[in-house]
Design a protein around this motif. Structure first.
Motif, short mmCIF file in Angstrom:
data_model
loop_
_atom_site.label_atom_id
_atom_site.label_comp_id
_atom_site.label_asym_id
_atom_site.label_seq_id
_atom_site.Cartn_x
_atom_site.Cartn_y
_atom_site.Cartn_z
N ALA A 84 -40.37 40.28 -0.22
CA ALA A 84 -39.66 40.19 1.03
C ALA A 84 -38.74 38.67 1.23
N TRP A 85 -37.76 38.92 1.03
CA TRP A 85 -36.99 37.69 1.08
C TRP A 85 -36.37 37.49 2.48
N ALA A 86 -36.11 36.19 2.62
CA ALA A 86 -35.85 35.38 3.88
C ALA A 86 -34.25 35.00 3.68
N ILE A 129 -33.25 40.18 -7.96
CA ILE A 129 -33.49 40.32 -6.35
C ILE A 129 -33.91 41.63 -5.99
N GLY A 130 -33.58 42.74 -6.78
CA GLY A 130 -34.37 43.91 -6.37
C GLY A 130 -34.09 44.92 -7.61
N THR A 131 -34.23 46.13 -7.27
CA THR A 131 -34.25 47.07 -7.98
C THR A 131 -33.74 48.57 -7.62
N VAL A 175 -28.57 35.85 1.83
CA VAL A 175 -28.40 35.98 3.24
C VAL A 175 -28.21 37.30 3.87
N PHE A 176 -28.87 37.52 4.88
CA PHE A 176 -28.95 38.75 5.65
C PHE A 176 -29.59 39.93 4.83
N PRO A 177 -30.74 39.44 4.05
CA PRO A 177 -31.55 40.56 3.26
C PRO A 177 -32.13 41.58 4.17
N ALA A 178 -31.55 42.89 3.96
CA ALA A 178 -32.14 43.97 4.88
C ALA A 178 -32.61 44.88 4.02
N ALA A 179 -33.97 45.10 3.94
CA ALA A 179 -34.93 45.73 3.21
C ALA A 179 -34.38 47.06 3.56
N TRP A 196 -26.67 45.34 1.97
CA TRP A 196 -28.36 45.42 1.72
C TRP A 196 -28.60 43.69 1.70
N PHE A 197 -27.42 43.13 1.24
CA PHE A 197 -27.70 41.50 1.13
C PHE A 197 -26.37 40.76 0.77
#
Length: 326
Positions: free
Chosen positions: A271-273, A284-286, A302-306, A314-315
């Protein structure tokens, strides 16, 4: 069934002495509500006489996207803060908003647009480009806009939105669209233009203020103090009516990369902030396919949106800026 609203509600206070024309807006995205309470609080104070307008004018739009707000979500029919321009023939609800919102943006001198974000993190301001006469976003008010960004009291200021978004457009256009209006808009070079970009295209200047996480109980107070600080900066209210911004210079970052979420199965490593640090090569992700998404360089996320809609941002990634403001 939600009935589509039929109007845009404005509140305007016009002073007897000439001065700057300020526009303060909130809920451009319907689930970003911290600015609504802040604006209504300032309106009540102006109505009661607790706050005095010394000159100029201020127009408040507490809920820009009433449909999305009623639905408790970011968008009504589409993202209002993209593809912002007066429509020739309105195609959706957000186009209908723009028939009234764009003239208001064009008429003001200064814009303060209040937002919030999905992930955890502290408030920050979004600054426009440096002075330039280029084709993407020509601008001549960088110094004044820098003072505006400093006045709101955030720990961070971020520049480089539209130029970074333009990089992502090229990749998005290469992917096969689904033929929908959303898909065609997201491949339109104008799609990255929102409230502040449109304001700059009509002369004048403005900032986007991200007041905190959507549900942060401190966000409405931060938005309220920011409105007063901006009004004081412009001379619309007495300086003592606003609390001074925190001492010290904020960190200045520049966006340089945007990554879209391509599939519902794309997921973050954790869970990035906003403004979490990342190092070059860090996962960062997969992707849904199992492909890792790695940081191309040291910097901040910045603006990570899961839960971003596939085909949208996405970010973003940012790094230290060499810009001097204030």
């Amino acid at each position: 069934m939600t009935t589509h609203p039929t109007h845009l509600r404005l509140h305007q206070f016009a002073g007897f002495q000439p001065g700057p024309k300020l526009l303060v807006s909130a809920a451009v995205h319907g689930n970003e509500v911290s600015g609504i309470a802040a604006i209504r609080r300032v309106i009540e104070q102006l109505d009661s006489g607790a706050l005095t307008l010394l000159k100029g004018s201020v127009t408040f739009i507490p809920v820009v996207n009433e449909l999305a707000n009623r639905l408790g979500r970011r968008e009504g029919d589409r993202n209002l803060n993209r593809n912002m321009r007066p429509p020739v023939i309105p195609q959706d609800f957000e186009d209908r908003i723009n028939t009234q919102l764009c003239p208001q943006l064009a008429a003001c001198d200064v814009l303060l647009d209040l937002h919030s974000f999905q992930g955890q993190g502290k408030p920050f301001a979004m600054l426009g480009p440096r002075n330039n006469d280029g084709a993407l976003e020509p601008f001549m008010h960088a110094e004044a806009e820098g003072r505006l960004a400093l006045s709101v009291g955030t720990e961070r200021i971020v520049e480089g939105w539209l130029s970074t978004y333009a990089l992502g457009l090229a990749r998005r256009a290469e992917r096969t669209g689904d033929g929908s209006r959303r898909a065609s808009l997201q491949q339109d070079p104008h799609y990255g233009v929102g409230t502040t970009e449109y304001k700059r295209s009509q002369r004048g200047y403005g900032i986007t203020l991200e007041c905190g996480q959507h549900a942060d109980p401190e966000a409405p107070e931060f938005a309220y103090q920011a409105i007063l600080r901006v009004m004081a900066l412009l001379g619309l209210i007495a300086p003592e009516a606003a609390t001074p911004r925190p001492a010290g210079k904020p960190e200045l970052l520049q966006l340089y990369e945007v990554i879209d979420r391509e599939h519902e199965g794309d997921s973050f490593e954790h869970a990035w902030a906003s403004f979490d640090e990342v190092t070059k090569g860090q996962r960062i992700g997969t992707r849904a396919s199992g492909e890792p998404v790695l940081a191309p360089d040291d910097g901040r996320i910045v603006f990570p949106a899961a839960n971003a809609t596939p085909g949208s941002e996405w970010f973003y990634l940012a790094r230290a800026s060499d810009r001097q403001i204030g």
